[in-house]
Design an enzyme around this catalytic site. Structure first.
Site, PDB file in Angstrom:
ATOM      1  N   ARG A  81       0.650  -1.133  -0.105  1.00 60.51           N
ATOM      2  CA  ARG A  81       0.021  -0.153  -0.267  1.00 60.51           C
ATOM      3  C   ARG A  81       1.408   1.415   0.232  1.00 60.51           C
ATOM      4  O   ARG A  81       1.710   1.673   1.373  1.00 60.51           O
ATOM      5  CB  ARG A  81      -1.263   0.399   1.252  1.00 60.51           C
ATOM      6  CG  ARG A  81      -1.678   1.344   1.577  1.00 60.51           C
ATOM      7  CD  ARG A  81      -2.469   1.652   2.450  1.00 60.51           C
ATOM      8  NE  ARG A  81      -3.093   2.799   2.330  1.00 60.51           N
ATOM      9  CZ  ARG A  81      -3.560   3.572   3.423  1.00 60.51           C
ATOM     10  NH1 ARG A  81      -2.798   3.162   4.388  1.00 60.51           N
ATOM     11  NH2 ARG A  81      -3.701   4.642   3.704  1.00 60.51           N
ATOM     12  N   HIS A 125      -3.736  10.668  -0.011  1.00 62.35           N
ATOM     13  CA  HIS A 125      -2.950  10.573   2.009  1.00 62.35           C
ATOM     14  C   HIS A 125      -2.198  12.085   2.422  1.00 62.35           C
ATOM     15  O   HIS A 125      -1.554  12.116   2.548  1.00 62.35           O
ATOM     16  CB  HIS A 125      -2.390   9.717   2.267  1.00 62.35           C
ATOM     17  CG  HIS A 125      -1.578   9.257   3.150  1.00 62.35           C
ATOM     18  ND1 HIS A 125      -1.305   7.459   4.080  1.00 62.35           N
ATOM     19  CD2 HIS A 125      -1.473   9.050   4.665  1.00 62.35           C
ATOM     20  CE1 HIS A 125      -1.352   7.300   5.161  1.00 62.35           C
ATOM     21  NE2 HIS A 125      -1.300   8.838   5.501  1.00 62.35           N
ATOM     22  N   GLU A 170      -7.807   8.203   6.142  1.00 63.47           N
ATOM     23  CA  GLU A 170      -8.738   8.713   6.920  1.00 63.47           C
ATOM     24  C   GLU A 170      -8.916  10.108   6.877  1.00 63.47           C
ATOM     25  O   GLU A 170      -8.336  11.160   7.490  1.00 63.47           O
ATOM     26  CB  GLU A 170      -7.051   8.725   8.039  1.00 63.47           C
ATOM     27  CG  GLU A 170      -6.219   7.047   8.214  1.00 63.47           C
ATOM     28  CD  GLU A 170      -5.414   7.802   9.070  1.00 63.47           C
ATOM     29  OE1 GLU A 170      -4.645   8.525   9.924  1.00 63.47           O
ATOM     30  OE2 GLU A 170      -5.273   6.262  10.324  1.00 63.47           O
ATOM     31  N   ASN A 298      -7.652   1.237   9.627  1.00 60.98           N
ATOM     32  CA  ASN A 298      -5.893   1.911  10.488  1.00 60.98           C
ATOM     33  C   ASN A 298      -6.552   1.764  11.815  1.00 60.98           C
ATOM     34  O   ASN A 298      -7.544   2.829  12.519  1.00 60.98           O
ATOM     35  CB  ASN A 298      -5.494   3.306  10.383  1.00 60.98           C
ATOM     36  CG  ASN A 298      -5.372   3.440   8.684  1.00 60.98           C
ATOM     37  OD1 ASN A 298      -5.943   2.607   7.812  1.00 60.98           O
ATOM     38  ND2 ASN A 298      -4.472   4.832   7.969  1.00 60.98           N
ATOM     39  N   TYR A 300      -4.761   1.818  15.320  1.00 61.93           N
ATOM     40  CA  TYR A 300      -3.744   2.236  16.653  1.00 61.93           C
ATOM     41  C   TYR A 300      -3.735   2.056  17.979  1.00 61.93           C
ATOM     42  O   TYR A 300      -3.272   0.886  18.293  1.00 61.93           O
ATOM     43  CB  TYR A 300      -2.644   3.268  16.326  1.00 61.93           C
ATOM     44  CG  TYR A 300      -2.366   3.688  14.775  1.00 61.93           C
ATOM     45  CD1 TYR A 300      -0.542   2.972  14.648  1.00 61.93           C
ATOM     46  CD2 TYR A 300      -2.792   4.048  13.588  1.00 61.93           C
ATOM     47  CE1 TYR A 300      -0.146   3.761  13.869  1.00 61.93           C
ATOM     48  CE2 TYR A 300      -2.503   4.124  12.174  1.00 61.93           C
ATOM     49  CZ  TYR A 300      -0.748   3.946  12.531  1.00 61.93           C
ATOM     50  OH  TYR A 300      -0.826   4.053  11.280  1.00 61.93           O
ATOM     51  N   GLU A 365      -3.149   0.253   7.682  1.00 61.05           N
ATOM     52  CA  GLU A 365      -2.256   0.846   8.800  1.00 61.05           C
ATOM     53  C   GLU A 365      -2.522  -0.198  10.196  1.00 61.05           C
ATOM     54  O   GLU A 365      -3.214  -0.259  10.448  1.00 61.05           O
ATOM     55  CB  GLU A 365      -2.296   1.916   9.386  1.00 61.05           C
ATOM     56  CG  GLU A 365      -1.935   2.324   7.502  1.00 61.05           C
ATOM     57  CD  GLU A 365      -0.761   4.377   7.942  1.00 61.05           C
ATOM     58  OE1 GLU A 365      -1.580   4.415   8.825  1.00 61.05           O
ATOM     59  OE2 GLU A 365      -1.802   5.442   7.160  1.00 61.05           O
TER      60      GLU A 365
HETATM   61  C1  BGC Z   1      -1.809   7.449   9.064  1.00 59.35           C
HETATM   62  C2  BGC Z   1       0.034   7.870   8.955  1.00 59.35           C
HETATM   63  C3  BGC Z   1       0.491   7.601   9.947  1.00 59.35           C
HETATM   64  C4  BGC Z   1       0.617   7.554  10.901  1.00 59.35           C
HETATM   65  C5  BGC Z   1       1.558   7.099  13.133  1.00 59.35           C
HETATM   66  C6  BGC Z   1      -1.581   7.955  10.572  1.00 59.35           C
HETATM   67  O1  BGC Z   1      -2.693   8.451  10.928  1.00 59.35           O
HETATM   68  O2  BGC Z   1      -2.619   7.292   8.164  1.00 59.35           O
HETATM   69  O3  BGC Z   1       0.373   9.058   8.159  1.00 59.35           O
HETATM   70  O4  BGC Z   1       2.007   8.189  10.192  1.00 59.35           O
HETATM   71  O5  BGC Z   1      -0.760   7.173  11.261  1.00 59.35           O
HETATM   72  O6  BGC Z   1       0.939   8.507  13.473  1.00 59.35           O
END
Ligand code: BGC
Length: 462
Positions: A81, A125, A170, A298, A300, A365
């Site tokens: 990607r 992006h 995002e 994505n 995290y 992600e």
């Molecule tokens: C984004 C990336 C970023 C990653 C870590 C995501 O919100 O798509 O571009 O590097 O988080 O912060």
């Protein structure tokens, strides 16, 4: 951690895509060979980027893409990607198309295909052509049509070799950090005045989706999603705040696509949510509803939400540290909590909310930042990243086992890169990049992920 196949690796469905991800402005460099974007101008403003850096050179991927494709091939991924930079293909954002820009992505795509890797481009992006920002950027409805024109140029050129396209990355983070709080480009701090930038991105997505589908291609939208919890379960104010935050972060960008309506953002009225209603014109939601074939997720970390205080700018929520509710949770170098189970909770929660309307998902992600540096022998020992990925992949496997239709996982990121407002201070890569020399050094996590993928492909060595 050893680079052998990790213990008890769960099996993912046949055809599951194993990938890694990057984005144009974060890795390409080659700034003189494309049009200017909002991020060029923003990074040049003093004080905007933590280390005073810019993305002008970044990983110099624009000049080293063959080397980076080789890194991907050795990693054993089945998909990559990356994003196309709108200002590299259409330097002014509209009108003239750059042959050199198209040729760059041609070479990249052909190199990937020769290496047996599916190219999965994202059209946008966050690097908006600067001339468009000067005409209102995402606050201007016209940007949605110009985005569809750009999608047409891209699919005309690459549609013969690219099946799956991600329109936007995002839109929530772009709206919130770029237009509401002003910590990302274009640096506007409009608070709820930013809401039209969300709607116009969704409209742009929908119009580009129509273009891509007309060409017989499949369409994804990538959202940043987070499971939300109140700080205290028994506190009505915290619970209401958690609902309000969920509506903004997650549902504002999913409900229109999956249900054809915006969620109730009434909690934002006091902070002036009116501009959203003004931006949504009759027919927009019909265009937006059903405009994806799959959802890019994505993930995290989860988010803990509390009732707002007097310093929260009239917003209906406050965001205390995750550890206020879950003390002792480990955090990344960025300070983000590491909660693999949150990925399972997120995906199963989406199914509860959207039922059969939830399309197949790809994790587009997932990853963590560390303060990585090669040791005297040149080795980058990032055991925490290996265990981060291990935990999240096992949580994903559990979600799949519970019936979630997940079809791919992309590690963020293939290599250390320009981490937006943090500059080069946060490293997310499986490959270490020396930003003075451009030298790439695969980290232990690269070997770990290669072993994981190889373990998945036991019966079909590539
Ligand atoms: C984004 C990336 C970023 C990653 C870590 C995501 O919100 O798509 O571009 O590097 O988080 O912060």
């Amino acid at each position: 951690m050893s680079a052998g196949v990790p213990e008890g690796v769960p099996e993912f469905p046949p055809g599951f895509l194993w990938g890694a991800a990057t984005s144009s402005h974060q890795v390409e460099g080659g700034a003189d060979e494309r049009g200017r974007s909002v991020w060029d101008a923003f990074a040049e403003e003093p004080g905007r980027i933590a280390d005073g850096s810019t993305g002008a050179v970044a990983c110099d991927h624009y000049h080293r893409s063959a080397e980076d494709t080789e890194l991907l091939r050795r990693l054993g991924v089945s998909a990559y990607r990356f994003s196309m930079a709108w200002p590299r293909i259409v330097p002014e954002g509209r009108g003239r198309v750059s042959t050199a820009g198209l040729d760059f992505y041609d070479r990249l795509i052909d190199g990937l295909l020769e290496a047996g890797i599916e190219p999965v481009p994202t059209l946008y992006h966050w690097d908006l052509p600067l001339p468009l920002e000067e005409r209102g950027g995402w606050l201007a409805r016209r940007t949605a049509d110009l985005f569809a024109d750009y999608a047409q140029v891209a699919v005309d050129r690459f549609g013969d070799r690219v099946l799956r396209w991600i329109t936007l990355n995002e839109p929530f983070i772009h709206m919130a950090l770029g237009y509401a709080f002003g910590v990302h480009a274009p640096g506007k701090a409009l608070m709820t005045g930013a809401l039209p930038a969300g709607h116009h991105q969704l409209l742009a997505h929908a119009r580009a989706s129509a273009v891509l589908r007309e060409a017989g291609r499949r369409v994804l939208l990538t959202d940043n999603l987070t499971p939300v919890e109140p700080l205290r379960d028994e506190d009505d104010g915290d619970r209401a705040a958690a609902d309000a935050y969920d509506a903004l972060h997650n549902r504002m960008f999913l409900d229109p696509i999956l249900l054809g309506a915006y969620p109730d953002l009434g909690a934002y009225a006091a902070a002036g949510a009116g501009p959203l209603e003004e931006a949504v014109l009759p027919g927009d939601l019909d265009e937006i509803e059903g405009s994806v074939d799959a959802l890019g997720v994505n993930y995290y970390n989860p988010t803990v939400v509390a009732a707002p205080g007097p310093d929260d700018g009239g917003l209906p929520f406050a965001l205390p540290p995750y550890t206020d509710r879950h003390p002792g949770t480990p955090t990344t170098a960025f300070g983000w909590p590491v909660v693999p189970r949150g990925l399972y909770d997120l995906l199963t929660g989406l199914r509860r909310s959207y039922g059969d309307r939830l399309p197949p998902v790809f994790i587009t992600e997932n990853g963590c930042s560390r303060d990585d540096a090669p040791d005297d022998e040149g080795r980058v020992a990032d055991a925490e990243r290996c265990s981060y990925m291990d935990g999240h992949l096992r949580a994903l496997a559990d979600a799949v086992a519970s019936g979630i239709d997940a079809r791919g996982y992309f590690a963020w990121s293939l290599m250390d890169n320009f981490e937006w407002a943090e500059g080069y201070t946060q490293r997310f890569g499986l490959v270490h990049v020396d930003f003075d020399t451009g030298e790439r050094t695969p980290k232990d996590s690269y070997a770990w992920y290669r072993a994981w993928i190889a373990g998945q492909n036991r019966d079909s060595p590539r």
